[in-house]
Design a protein around this motif. Structure first.
Motif, PDB file in Angstrom:
ATOM      1  N   ILE A  16       1.045  -1.120   0.130  1.00 45.39           N
ATOM      2  CA  ILE A  16      -0.260  -0.074   0.334  1.00 45.39           C
ATOM      3  C   ILE A  16       0.573   1.217  -0.153  1.00 45.39           C
ATOM      4  O   ILE A  16       0.739   2.194  -1.168  1.00 45.39           O
ATOM      5  N   LEU A  17       1.662   0.997   0.590  1.00 44.35           N
ATOM      6  CA  LEU A  17       2.395   2.685   0.938  1.00 44.35           C
ATOM      7  C   LEU A  17       3.603   2.644  -0.688  1.00 44.35           C
ATOM      8  O   LEU A  17       3.167   3.801  -0.916  1.00 44.35           O
ATOM      9  N   PHE A  18       4.483   1.595  -1.345  1.00 44.28           N
ATOM     10  CA  PHE A  18       4.481   1.358  -2.781  1.00 44.28           C
ATOM     11  C   PHE A  18       3.581   2.164  -3.372  1.00 44.28           C
ATOM     12  O   PHE A  18       3.988   2.960  -4.084  1.00 44.28           O
ATOM     13  N   ASP A  19       2.256   1.997  -3.731  1.00 40.75           N
ATOM     14  CA  ASP A  19       1.613   2.680  -4.344  1.00 40.75           C
ATOM     15  C   ASP A  19       1.301   3.857  -3.710  1.00 40.75           C
ATOM     16  O   ASP A  19       0.603   4.405  -5.055  1.00 40.75           O
ATOM     17  N   ASN A  20       1.646   4.503  -2.849  1.00 39.80           N
ATOM     18  CA  ASN A  20       1.626   5.643  -3.319  1.00 39.80           C
ATOM     19  C   ASN A  20       3.047   6.605  -2.838  1.00 39.80           C
ATOM     20  O   ASN A  20       2.636   7.481  -2.275  1.00 39.80           O
ATOM     21  N   GLY A  21       3.388   6.547  -3.007  1.00 41.85           N
ATOM     22  CA  GLY A  21       4.690   6.623  -3.627  1.00 41.85           C
ATOM     23  C   GLY A  21       6.001   6.169  -2.331  1.00 41.85           C
ATOM     24  O   GLY A  21       6.258   7.446  -2.409  1.00 41.85           O
ATOM     25  N   ILE A  22       5.615   5.664  -1.668  1.00 35.18           N
ATOM     26  CA  ILE A  22       6.377   5.208  -0.326  1.00 35.18           C
ATOM     27  C   ILE A  22       7.332   4.488   0.099  1.00 35.18           C
ATOM     28  O   ILE A  22       6.576   3.574  -0.170  1.00 35.18           O
ATOM     29  N   PRO A  23       8.414   4.627  -0.142  1.00 35.81           N
ATOM     30  CA  PRO A  23       9.516   3.764   0.261  1.00 35.81           C
ATOM     31  C   PRO A  23       9.403   2.649   1.479  1.00 35.81           C
ATOM     32  O   PRO A  23       9.201   4.006   2.846  1.00 35.81           O
ATOM     33  N   SER A  24       9.777   1.686   1.520  1.00 34.95           N
ATOM     34  CA  SER A  24      10.167   0.740   2.572  1.00 34.95           C
ATOM     35  C   SER A  24      10.960  -0.237   2.590  1.00 34.95           C
ATOM     36  O   SER A  24      10.790  -0.207   1.364  1.00 34.95           O
ATOM     37  N   HIS A  25      11.594  -0.701   3.827  1.00 33.10           N
ATOM     38  CA  HIS A  25      12.684  -1.996   3.770  1.00 33.10           C
ATOM     39  C   HIS A  25      12.206  -2.750   5.025  1.00 33.10           C
ATOM     40  O   HIS A  25      12.054  -2.157   5.884  1.00 33.10           O
ATOM     41  N   LEU A  26      12.942  -4.124   4.423  1.00 31.93           N
ATOM     42  CA  LEU A  26      12.444  -4.795   5.673  1.00 31.93           C
ATOM     43  C   LEU A  26      14.119  -5.068   6.199  1.00 31.93           C
ATOM     44  O   LEU A  26      15.110  -5.237   6.254  1.00 31.93           O
ATOM     45  N   ALA A  27      14.740  -4.178   7.513  1.00 33.75           N
ATOM     46  CA  ALA A  27      15.917  -3.986   8.454  1.00 33.75           C
ATOM     47  C   ALA A  27      16.351  -5.941   7.856  1.00 33.75           C
ATOM     48  O   ALA A  27      16.001  -6.283   8.670  1.00 33.75           O
ATOM     49  N   GLY A  28      17.766  -5.234   7.982  1.00 34.02           N
ATOM     50  CA  GLY A  28      17.989  -7.160   7.677  1.00 34.02           C
ATOM     51  C   GLY A  28      18.086  -7.856   6.741  1.00 34.02           C
ATOM     52  O   GLY A  28      18.836  -9.381   6.437  1.00 34.02           O
ATOM     53  N   VAL A  29      16.757  -7.463   6.161  1.00 35.21           N
ATOM     54  CA  VAL A  29      16.751  -8.337   4.570  1.00 35.21           C
ATOM     55  C   VAL A  29      16.979  -7.565   2.892  1.00 35.21           C
ATOM     56  O   VAL A  29      17.536  -7.913   2.391  1.00 35.21           O
ATOM     57  N   ASP A  30      16.896  -6.186   3.131  1.00 33.88           N
ATOM     58  CA  ASP A  30      16.558  -5.434   2.280  1.00 33.88           C
ATOM     59  C   ASP A  30      18.053  -4.939   2.234  1.00 33.88           C
ATOM     60  O   ASP A  30      18.309  -3.902   1.524  1.00 33.88           O
ATOM     61  N   THR A  31      18.255  -4.622   3.409  1.00 29.55           N
ATOM     62  CA  THR A  31      19.471  -3.959   3.913  1.00 29.55           C
ATOM     63  C   THR A  31      20.449  -5.098   4.205  1.00 29.55           C
ATOM     64  O   THR A  31      20.596  -6.006   4.962  1.00 29.55           O
ATOM     65  N   SER A  32      21.669  -4.161   4.948  1.00 32.72           N
ATOM     66  CA  SER A  32      22.556  -5.673   5.349  1.00 32.72           C
ATOM     67  C   SER A  32      23.002  -5.797   6.465  1.00 32.72           C
ATOM     68  O   SER A  32      21.472  -4.392   7.123  1.00 32.72           O
TER      69      SER A  32
END
Length: 224
Positions: A55-71
């Motif tokens: 839902i956030l992506f569809d509204n132009g808001i990026p998000s990430h899963l800490a330690g999974v999408d990041t180091s």
């Protein structure tokens, strides 16, 4: 400031969380790194946070899963304006102004692990510097919210009866950490007891069919 909210299901929860984050960023003057969304169960986190992130992506808001999408050493991504989602273990040591705890119903009760799941809820709530939104769905969330409401009504004071030696011994048994083998035995015992009660209620077995030794031991174990 703490806020508890019950929803009908996971979809309604996801819609509300996403709408609140959008409001935080667009109206409340919060930055992305002022927000953390925490799922208490670390194993289910990637799946559980997916609908909110979409839902956030569809509204132009990026998000990430800490330690999974990041180091492993990156939790926030302030330069990208990305909202951090996390399981409970990676949330430790990180704080934000606004913390959303989702699926809090999983922390109401747990077979043999009530202390563990309550600690997860406590840890998640204490990641906040200012605001906490504890949300979930279903019967257990309703019970958890009711428990919190009673604490508020009592001016955040807890009243309890200090257990005597007999009750302390019982509490140690009830709340003990069980091994997988012990849990298996308890599950098998419950199934056998349920089967016996079902046969008795249907008249397939009569109490007279049970030996006096068995009946006496049942009475002794039940304190009769």
């Amino acid at each position: 400031m703490i806020f508890f909210q019950e929803f009908l299901d996971a979809d309604e929860q996801a819609q509300w969380i996403a709408s609140q984050i959008i409001q935080n960023l667009k109206e409340d003057e919060l930055k992305a790194d002022d927000i953390i969304v925490i799922n208490p169960d670390p194993l289910s986190t990637p799946k559980q946070v997916g609908p909110i992130r979409k839902i956030l992506f569809d509204n132009g808001i990026p998000s990430h899963l800490a330690g999974v999408d990041t180091s492993s050493d990156v939790f926030f991504k302030p330069d990208e304006g990305s909202v951090a989602f996390t399981g409970i273990f990676r949330a430790k040591g990180n704080e934000a102004g606004m913390v959303y705890v989702i699926n809090a119903q999983d922390c109401y009760n747990s077979f043999g692990e009530i202390g563990k799941v309550r600690n997860r809820l406590f840890t998640a709530m204490t990641r906040s510097k200012a605001w906490v939104r504890v949300v979930g769905h279903g019967k257990n969330m309703r019970l958890l919210k009711s428990e919190y409401d009673r604490v508020v009504e009592n001016n955040y004071q807890l009243k309890f009866i200090y257990p005597n030696s007999d009750l302390r011994a019982k509490l140690r048994v009830v709340n003990r950490d069980m091994s997988l083998e012990e849990k298996k035995h308890v599950k098998e015992g419950n199934a056998a007891a349920s089967a016996l009660l079902k046969q008795l209620s249907k008249g397939q077995i009569q109490l007279d069919d049970l030996s006096e030794t068995v009946l006496n031991e049942l009475r002794r174990q039940l304190g009769q």
